[in-house]
Write an enzyme that holds these catalytic residues in place. Sequence first.
Site, PDB file in Angstrom:
ATOM      1  N   TYR A 105     -40.567 -19.968  30.277  1.00  0.00           N
ATOM      2  CA  TYR A 105     -39.703 -18.800  30.503  1.00  0.00           C
ATOM      3  C   TYR A 105     -39.628 -17.946  29.237  1.00  0.00           C
ATOM      4  O   TYR A 105     -39.943 -16.752  29.244  1.00  0.00           O
ATOM      5  CB  TYR A 105     -38.304 -19.256  30.941  1.00  0.00           C
ATOM      6  CG  TYR A 105     -37.272 -18.173  30.853  1.00  0.00           C
ATOM      7  CD1 TYR A 105     -37.329 -17.079  31.712  1.00  0.00           C
ATOM      8  CD2 TYR A 105     -36.257 -18.216  29.894  1.00  0.00           C
ATOM      9  CE1 TYR A 105     -36.391 -16.059  31.615  1.00  0.00           C
ATOM     10  CE2 TYR A 105     -35.327 -17.204  29.800  1.00  0.00           C
ATOM     11  CZ  TYR A 105     -35.395 -16.120  30.652  1.00  0.00           C
ATOM     12  OH  TYR A 105     -34.483 -15.103  30.555  1.00  0.00           O
ATOM     13  N   PHE A 123     -23.050 -31.279  30.219  1.00  0.00           N
ATOM     14  CA  PHE A 123     -24.290 -31.827  29.679  1.00  0.00           C
ATOM     15  C   PHE A 123     -24.159 -32.154  28.191  1.00  0.00           C
ATOM     16  O   PHE A 123     -24.591 -31.396  27.339  1.00  0.00           O
ATOM     17  CB  PHE A 123     -25.449 -30.853  29.911  1.00  0.00           C
ATOM     18  CG  PHE A 123     -25.794 -30.619  31.359  1.00  0.00           C
ATOM     19  CD1 PHE A 123     -25.770 -31.666  32.280  1.00  0.00           C
ATOM     20  CD2 PHE A 123     -26.154 -29.356  31.809  1.00  0.00           C
ATOM     21  CE1 PHE A 123     -26.094 -31.453  33.617  1.00  0.00           C
ATOM     22  CE2 PHE A 123     -26.487 -29.140  33.156  1.00  0.00           C
ATOM     23  CZ  PHE A 123     -26.447 -30.189  34.049  1.00  0.00           C
ATOM     24  N   PHE A 135     -35.555  -5.554  35.162  1.00  0.00           N
ATOM     25  CA  PHE A 135     -34.710  -6.758  35.239  1.00  0.00           C
ATOM     26  C   PHE A 135     -35.284  -7.799  36.186  1.00  0.00           C
ATOM     27  O   PHE A 135     -34.581  -8.752  36.540  1.00  0.00           O
ATOM     28  CB  PHE A 135     -33.315  -6.386  35.766  1.00  0.00           C
ATOM     29  CG  PHE A 135     -32.565  -5.422  34.896  1.00  0.00           C
ATOM     30  CD1 PHE A 135     -31.863  -5.864  33.794  1.00  0.00           C
ATOM     31  CD2 PHE A 135     -32.567  -4.066  35.179  1.00  0.00           C
ATOM     32  CE1 PHE A 135     -31.166  -4.978  32.986  1.00  0.00           C
ATOM     33  CE2 PHE A 135     -31.878  -3.169  34.381  1.00  0.00           C
ATOM     34  CZ  PHE A 135     -31.179  -3.627  33.282  1.00  0.00           C
ATOM     35  N   ASN A 164     -25.683 -15.246  26.684  1.00  0.00           N
ATOM     36  CA  ASN A 164     -25.301 -15.710  28.030  1.00  0.00           C
ATOM     37  C   ASN A 164     -24.582 -14.621  28.819  1.00  0.00           C
ATOM     38  O   ASN A 164     -23.366 -14.429  28.658  1.00  0.00           O
ATOM     39  CB  ASN A 164     -24.431 -16.963  27.925  1.00  0.00           C
ATOM     40  CG  ASN A 164     -25.240 -18.158  27.440  1.00  0.00           C
ATOM     41  OD1 ASN A 164     -25.802 -18.135  26.345  1.00  0.00           O
ATOM     42  ND2 ASN A 164     -25.333 -19.188  28.256  1.00  0.00           N
ATOM     43  N   GLY A 196     -32.780 -10.926  44.669  1.00  0.00           N
ATOM     44  CA  GLY A 196     -31.708  -9.922  44.673  1.00  0.00           C
ATOM     45  C   GLY A 196     -31.051  -9.810  46.043  1.00  0.00           C
ATOM     46  O   GLY A 196     -31.494 -10.418  47.023  1.00  0.00           O
ATOM     47  N   ASP A 213     -36.779  -3.269  44.231  1.00  0.00           N
ATOM     48  CA  ASP A 213     -36.513  -4.718  44.202  1.00  0.00           C
ATOM     49  C   ASP A 213     -37.228  -5.350  45.394  1.00  0.00           C
ATOM     50  O   ASP A 213     -37.237  -4.773  46.488  1.00  0.00           O
ATOM     51  CB  ASP A 213     -34.994  -4.965  44.298  1.00  0.00           C
ATOM     52  CG  ASP A 213     -34.586  -6.356  43.828  1.00  0.00           C
ATOM     53  OD1 ASP A 213     -33.773  -6.441  42.894  1.00  0.00           O
ATOM     54  OD2 ASP A 213     -35.075  -7.355  44.415  1.00  0.00           O
ATOM     55  N   ALA A 240     -37.109 -10.478  36.512  1.00  0.00           N
ATOM     56  CA  ALA A 240     -37.780 -11.687  36.017  1.00  0.00           C
ATOM     57  C   ALA A 240     -37.217 -12.931  36.683  1.00  0.00           C
ATOM     58  O   ALA A 240     -36.068 -12.946  37.128  1.00  0.00           O
ATOM     59  CB  ALA A 240     -37.592 -11.795  34.505  1.00  0.00           C
ATOM     60  N   ILE A 283     -27.877  -8.825  36.834  1.00  0.00           N
ATOM     61  CA  ILE A 283     -27.683  -7.867  35.729  1.00  0.00           C
ATOM     62  C   ILE A 283     -28.093  -6.466  36.175  1.00  0.00           C
ATOM     63  O   ILE A 283     -27.388  -5.484  35.901  1.00  0.00           O
ATOM     64  CB  ILE A 283     -28.453  -8.326  34.475  1.00  0.00           C
ATOM     65  CG1 ILE A 283     -27.941  -9.709  34.035  1.00  0.00           C
ATOM     66  CG2 ILE A 283     -28.272  -7.308  33.340  1.00  0.00           C
ATOM     67  CD1 ILE A 283     -28.704 -10.342  32.899  1.00  0.00           C
TER      68      ILE A 283
HETATM   69  N1  UDP Z   1     -23.876 -26.568  31.128  1.00  0.00           N
HETATM   70  C1  UDP Z   1     -23.198 -27.713  31.512  1.00  0.00           C
HETATM   71  N2  UDP Z   1     -23.186 -28.030  32.839  1.00  0.00           N
HETATM   72  C2  UDP Z   1     -23.792 -27.278  33.801  1.00  0.00           C
HETATM   73  C3  UDP Z   1     -24.472 -26.091  33.403  1.00  0.00           C
HETATM   74  C4  UDP Z   1     -24.493 -25.775  32.049  1.00  0.00           C
HETATM   75  O1  UDP Z   1     -22.655 -28.436  30.688  1.00  0.00           O
HETATM   76  O2  UDP Z   1     -23.759 -27.637  34.986  1.00  0.00           O
HETATM   77  C5  UDP Z   1     -23.910 -26.199  29.704  1.00  0.00           C
HETATM   78  C6  UDP Z   1     -25.321 -26.113  29.127  1.00  0.00           C
HETATM   79  O3  UDP Z   1     -25.727 -27.361  28.624  1.00  0.00           O
HETATM   80  C7  UDP Z   1     -25.139 -25.066  28.038  1.00  0.00           C
HETATM   81  C8  UDP Z   1     -24.026 -24.158  28.559  1.00  0.00           C
HETATM   82  O4  UDP Z   1     -23.370 -24.915  29.580  1.00  0.00           O
HETATM   83  O5  UDP Z   1     -24.683 -25.662  26.853  1.00  0.00           O
HETATM   84  C9  UDP Z   1     -24.536 -22.881  29.171  1.00  0.00           C
HETATM   85  O6  UDP Z   1     -25.556 -23.186  30.102  1.00  0.00           O
HETATM   86  P1  UDP Z   1     -26.092 -22.133  31.166  1.00  0.00           P
HETATM   87  O7  UDP Z   1     -27.072 -22.858  32.041  1.00  0.00           O
HETATM   88  O8  UDP Z   1     -24.954 -21.442  31.822  1.00  0.00           O
HETATM   89  O9  UDP Z   1     -26.839 -21.041  30.286  1.00  0.00           O
HETATM   90  P2  UDP Z   1     -28.002 -21.195  29.173  1.00  0.00           P
HETATM   91  O10 UDP Z   1     -27.295 -21.329  27.859  1.00  0.00           O
HETATM   92  O11 UDP Z   1     -28.833 -22.385  29.526  1.00  0.00           O
HETATM   93  O12 UDP Z   1     -28.736 -19.907  29.287  1.00  0.00           O
END
Ligand code: UDP
Length: 329
Positions: A141, A208, A73, A170, A36, A31, A75, A12
């Site tokens: 986090y 997931f 930024f 996101n 980075g 940085d 973190a 970012i």
């Molecule tokens: N996700 C997924 N498979 C992956 C990575 C992420 O299904 O390999 C899903 C995750 O469960 C969430 C969405 O994608 O619902 C976004 O996840 P990401 O890790 O990109 O960002 P977050 O929302 O955790 O910040």
Amino acid sequence: MNILVVGGAGYIGSHCVRQIVAAGHKPVVLDNLSYGHRSAVPAGITFIQGEMADQDLVRRTLREQKIDVVMHFAAFINVGESVQQPLKYYQNNFVATLRLLEAMLAEKVLKFVFSSTCATYGIPERMPMTEDLPQHPINPYGQTKLDVENLLKSLAVAHGLSFAAFRYFNASGAADDATIGEDHSPETHLIPLAIAAALGRGPALQVFGDDYPTPDGTCLRDYIHVDDLSRAHIAAFDKLNKPGTQLFYNLGTGKPTSVREILGAVERATGKAVPHTIAPRRAGDPPALYADATKAQKELGWKPVHTSTDSIVASAVKWHQGHPEGFKR
Ligand code: UDP
């Protein structure tokens, strides 16, 4: 204005550096390159490799570069890792940030822009999410980000620090010219992993969970283009002139998008199917997280340009196609 961009070689931060230049300001990047990439910072931009907790370095930089605003930024962002290694997260995201702020106060640089996160809300009570929702993070986090927000509030009252804290949804996509983009190691985010799977450069994507109480059973998130995110930060500079100003903004588009919809966008942008399997739910994933993004839009006169998922994903695909190995290491 002269802007110190701490973490300006990261995903970012590096996009923000370009938007700062486009807006007619001068960025200076600090940085430590732990995550980075040196080549993410354009030639001609002053680059300092070092720690934000190094107060001698930061104080000297603030003086010599005549810094007006500090943007932060730098973190650590991996939720799962923060559960496994909380000290690492408190050390960097909180303690080192405190040291940075201390150096700023000592040099009387009193304008600060902070990358916060929607993870500070934890499991939200209602959707879409407004800034006044209670904040109960469910992992270290999110907790470290909330701790910094609280520290900023105290510093605003005690020392007249003016700040804007942006709670990101996101962040995704890549610069329009595809010269910089997302390159995390290890990568955990949905869009880059889905693109790698489609291009045959990574394993099949694990979705997931497909049994969530959402229209297609997969999680809903609010994907916002990293350039739009960056422009909102710059729009906040003018609001920081009054000492003690405290600003909090959600940064999202307000549009919920499912994992399956992202896979569809990746398929359209690459022309290839995304090999995937359905995996168990990931611990700590709420079914839906999306912003009520109206406060930032109203108060900052800012609007996301990339309003379609296809446009965000297409920009990411262009970056990944052009940079199969990411940044040169
Ligand atoms: N996700 C997924 N498979 C992956 C990575 C992420 O299904 O390999 C899903 C995750 O469960 C969430 C969405 O994608 O619902 C976004 O996840 P990401 O890790 O990109 O960002 P977050 O929302 O955790 O910040």
